[in-house]
Structure formats: C-alpha cells, structure tokens
Design a protein around this motif. Structure first.
Motif, short mmCIF file in Angstrom:
data_model
loop_
_atom_site.label_atom_id
_atom_site.label_comp_id
_atom_site.label_asym_id
_atom_site.label_seq_id
_atom_site.Cartn_x
_atom_site.Cartn_y
_atom_site.Cartn_z
N LYS A 15 -23.12 -12.68 0.88
CA LYS A 15 -23.31 -11.99 -0.40
C LYS A 15 -21.96 -11.50 -0.92
N ILE A 16 -21.64 -11.85 -2.14
CA ILE A 16 -20.36 -11.48 -2.74
C ILE A 16 -20.47 -10.12 -3.43
N THR A 17 -19.43 -9.31 -3.25
CA THR A 17 -19.31 -8.04 -3.95
C THR A 17 -17.97 -8.03 -4.69
N PHE A 18 -17.97 -7.49 -5.90
CA PHE A 18 -16.75 -7.43 -6.72
C PHE A 18 -16.62 -6.00 -7.21
N ASP A 19 -15.74 -5.24 -6.53
CA ASP A 19 -15.62 -3.80 -6.78
C ASP A 19 -14.31 -3.46 -7.46
N GLU A 20 -14.38 -2.58 -8.46
CA GLU A 20 -13.16 -2.05 -9.07
C GLU A 20 -12.63 -0.93 -8.18
N ILE A 21 -11.38 -1.06 -7.74
CA ILE A 21 -10.81 -0.08 -6.80
C ILE A 21 -9.66 0.70 -7.43
N GLY A 22 -9.45 0.48 -8.68
CA GLY A 22 -8.44 1.16 -9.49
C GLY A 22 -8.54 0.53 -10.86
N GLU A 23 -7.90 1.12 -11.84
CA GLU A 23 -8.00 0.57 -13.19
C GLU A 23 -7.42 -0.83 -13.25
N GLY A 24 -8.26 -1.81 -13.56
CA GLY A 24 -7.79 -3.20 -13.63
C GLY A 24 -7.51 -3.83 -12.28
N LYS A 208 0.48 3.40 6.14
CA LYS A 208 -0.05 4.77 6.04
C LYS A 208 0.91 5.68 5.28
N ALA A 209 2.20 5.41 5.39
CA ALA A 209 3.20 6.25 4.73
C ALA A 209 3.07 6.21 3.20
N TYR A 210 2.44 5.20 2.66
CA TYR A 210 2.24 5.12 1.21
C TYR A 210 1.15 6.08 0.74
N ASP A 211 0.31 6.55 1.67
CA ASP A 211 -0.76 7.50 1.33
C ASP A 211 -1.57 6.99 0.13
N VAL A 212 -2.01 5.74 0.21
CA VAL A 212 -2.66 5.10 -0.93
C VAL A 212 -4.06 5.67 -1.17
N ASP A 213 -4.54 5.47 -2.39
CA ASP A 213 -5.87 5.95 -2.78
C ASP A 213 -6.96 4.93 -2.52
N ALA A 214 -6.58 3.65 -2.37
CA ALA A 214 -7.56 2.60 -2.08
C ALA A 214 -6.84 1.41 -1.47
N ILE A 215 -7.59 0.66 -0.67
CA ILE A 215 -7.08 -0.57 -0.06
C ILE A 215 -8.14 -1.65 -0.20
N ALA A 216 -7.70 -2.84 -0.57
CA ALA A 216 -8.53 -4.04 -0.39
C ALA A 216 -8.08 -4.65 0.93
N PRO A 217 -8.91 -4.56 1.99
CA PRO A 217 -8.51 -5.07 3.30
C PRO A 217 -8.67 -6.59 3.36
N GLY A 218 -8.29 -7.17 4.48
CA GLY A 218 -8.43 -8.61 4.65
C GLY A 218 -9.87 -9.07 4.73
N ARG A 219 -10.68 -8.29 5.43
CA ARG A 219 -12.11 -8.56 5.55
C ARG A 219 -12.84 -7.23 5.51
N GLY A 220 -14.08 -7.27 5.08
CA GLY A 220 -14.88 -6.05 5.02
C GLY A 220 -14.81 -5.37 3.67
N ASP A 221 -15.54 -4.26 3.56
CA ASP A 221 -15.69 -3.58 2.28
C ASP A 221 -14.38 -3.02 1.75
N ALA A 222 -14.31 -2.91 0.42
CA ALA A 222 -13.19 -2.21 -0.20
C ALA A 222 -13.15 -0.77 0.29
N LEU A 223 -11.94 -0.25 0.45
CA LEU A 223 -11.73 1.10 0.99
C LEU A 223 -11.26 2.00 -0.14
N VAL A 224 -12.14 2.86 -0.62
CA VAL A 224 -11.82 3.71 -1.76
C VAL A 224 -11.83 5.17 -1.31
N GLY A 225 -10.73 5.86 -1.57
CA GLY A 225 -10.57 7.25 -1.15
C GLY A 225 -9.74 7.32 0.12
N LYS A 226 -8.92 8.37 0.21
CA LYS A 226 -7.99 8.48 1.33
C LYS A 226 -8.71 8.57 2.68
#
Length: 316
Positions: A15-24, A208-226
C-alpha cells in the motif's frame, strides 16, 4: 537444497502512502519497500531515489502529478543499489546526481548488484524489461553540493559511511527536513550487506546534529516531529549495533559464520523479528558484520552466485 530467500516469496503488492512532511516536501512510502522523496521548488521538482524499475517510478510520478504539474528536472540517488536507481529513466530528468563514491561503486559492482537483487526481489523487478541499463549520474560531488530549485536551496551531502561507502543525504534548510536514504530506517530492518558498521553510528550522530523537524527514511513511515525523528535514529543505531556486536565476538574467537548467524539471531530476533525485510536482510547483515570484524574494510561484492553460496552455508 537451501530454502528460498525470504524476499523471493514476498509477492504481495504494498500500500502506497504519500505524506507531506514539510511545505512542498513529500515522502512516498510503501510498507517497507524502498521509499522515494519529492522536493518541489519554484519552477521544478527534484526526486530523491528512483525506485527499482520505470514501472515503480511511474507510481511516484502519479503521486507527484497529484500535487504539482511542474517538470521533474533533478533526480538524486543516495547510493548505488539497484532497487534505488534502475527506475531513473522514467523521470526524464536532465540532472541525475550521486556522490563520487556512489558512481565509482556503480562502475565496480553495479551490474553484479543488479543481478543479485533481481534474484532476491522478484516483485520489485516486475516490468524489468523497461530498464534501459545501469543508471549513471550526470553530476557527482565529493563532500557536498547545493542545488537551487528557484529560491529553494537543497543541500546534498556525504556525512560518512553507513549503509554504503557513498551514502548521500539531502537537506532542505527552509523546512529543516532531511531525506536520509537507508542510513535511517523506521520499523524496517537495515540492509547492512554493503555497510560499514564501525562508521554508521558516527554518521547517525552527524545527521542528529542537524536537529531536523522531519525525515523521509529509506524504508518505513515518514518521520514527522523531533521525537519521532530521534526515536528512529536511535532505533537504527540499536539495530546496527545489535547486529555487529555478537558477530564480532564470534569472529574474535575464530568462530564460524554459522555461529555468528546464531549469535546475531539470539540478540536481534527478540527486538526486530517483526520488522519489514528482517529475514531477507539478516544473512547479508551477518556475513558483512563477520567480514568487517575480521578486518575486511571494503565489503565484498555480492553476486547472484555468492548470495546462494552464503545462504546455503547458513542453512546447513
């Protein structure tokens, strides 16, 4: 006769999911199959990871077209693996970007990797007849490069060895979002068959040093929030360390590959057995961990024949 690789029996469409993880910014995910990323600029679109075939790449394009009609001008490939790169022709992008090291790995082992992965992942390579050949970059970089999609800045960096020697990450500063490729996974096994266990933790620290707000990982769900980002980074670290540590102990006492396999299973099964592609990755992960612990710095090239020989040895 050794039993088939776990992935050979996995023929269920995901099943495909297409999530917005930041503007654009979007993450294309599919239940543990390889993810892709989408970065929409002022006038054009950048794709991160090209999928295994043009057939699968077209599924990404369908999602892109649901949110923008801007042309796809750039494809960034985080590393050289066939399931990530062989769909690139479908996007029709003028620029295909890889690290210098990733390109050198296409030269050194690209065809062997294609043959090996084709054998292991029949579902992902349905429609393989449309693959025109190995994917070659038009543009490469050493440590970092910057692309401007109009005013939108995209930084592409090599932050260290991990999943392969040539891994790239893509950072979009205006949203503080990162696309990590297979350096970070979420509820999916890391494939470590071409990995560098001793470097992976430091590379995770560099992300981790970038302290990002979201990550699109290689596999698995989008990671939104620190919180989710950091949990996935630490979980990836635990997976890598839990694989290497028991294998290294066996190697230190001149134990066999089969003993390393048993030791890694004992540590990893209780924690990770329900992860996507866990059973598929495990034999390759153990073989590479055992090699690295015995001082083999450059991962040996996986061929379709070597895959089968290793698997038969572990099953025996």
């Amino acid at each position: 006769m050794a039993k088939a690789f776990a992935s050979q029996g996995d023929m269920t469409e995901k099943k495909i999911t297409f999530d917005e993880i930041g503007e654009g910014l979007y993450a294309f995910t599919a239940e543990g199959d390889p993810n892709s990323g989408v970065i929409i600029g002022d006038d054009s679109v950048m794709i991160v990871e090209a999928q295994a075939t043009p057939r699968l790449a077209n599924k990404v394009i369908e999602c892109v077209r649901s949110v923008t009609d801007k042309p796809i001008t750039h494809v960034v490939l985080t590393h050289y693996h066939a399931v990530r790169v062989l769909g690139a022709s479908a996007f029709g992008a003028g620029q295909v970007i890889m690290s210098d090291k990733a390109r050198s790995m296409v030269v050194e082992r690209g065809q062997e990797d294609w043959d090996s992965e084709f054998q292991r992942f029949p579902r992902l390579f349905e429609g393989h007849e449309s693959i025109p050949g190995l994917t070659w970059p038009t543009t490469t970089f050493g440590d970092s490069m910057t692309v401007y999609l109009g005013n939108r800045r995209v930084d592409i960096k090599h932050l260290g060895r991990a999943h392969t020697a040539g891994d790239a990450v893509i950072h979009v500063p205006d949203q503080n979002v990162m696309f990590t490729g297979d350096i970070v996974e979420y509820h999916s096994a890391c494939y470590c068959g071409d990995g560098h266990f001793s470097d992976w933790g430091q590379t995770l620290d560099n992300i981790k040093a970038y302290d990002v707000d979201a990550i699109a990982p290689g596999r698995g769900d989008a990671l939104v929030g620190k919180e989710m980002v950091n949990a996935a980074i630490e979980n990836t670290r635990d997976f890598v360390e839990s694989t290497y540590r028991p294998a290294a102990k066996v190697a230190a006492r001149n134990g066999s590959l089969k003993e390393a396999w048993d030791a890694v299973r004992a540590e990893c099964d209780p924690k990770f057995a329900d992860y996507a592609i866990y059973e598929h990755c495990l034999p390759f992960n153990v073989a590479r961990a055992y090699d690295e612990a015995r001082g083999i710095d450059t991962p040996r090239i996986w061929t379709a024949q070597r895959d089968l020989e290793m698997w038969e040895a572990l099953q025996g």
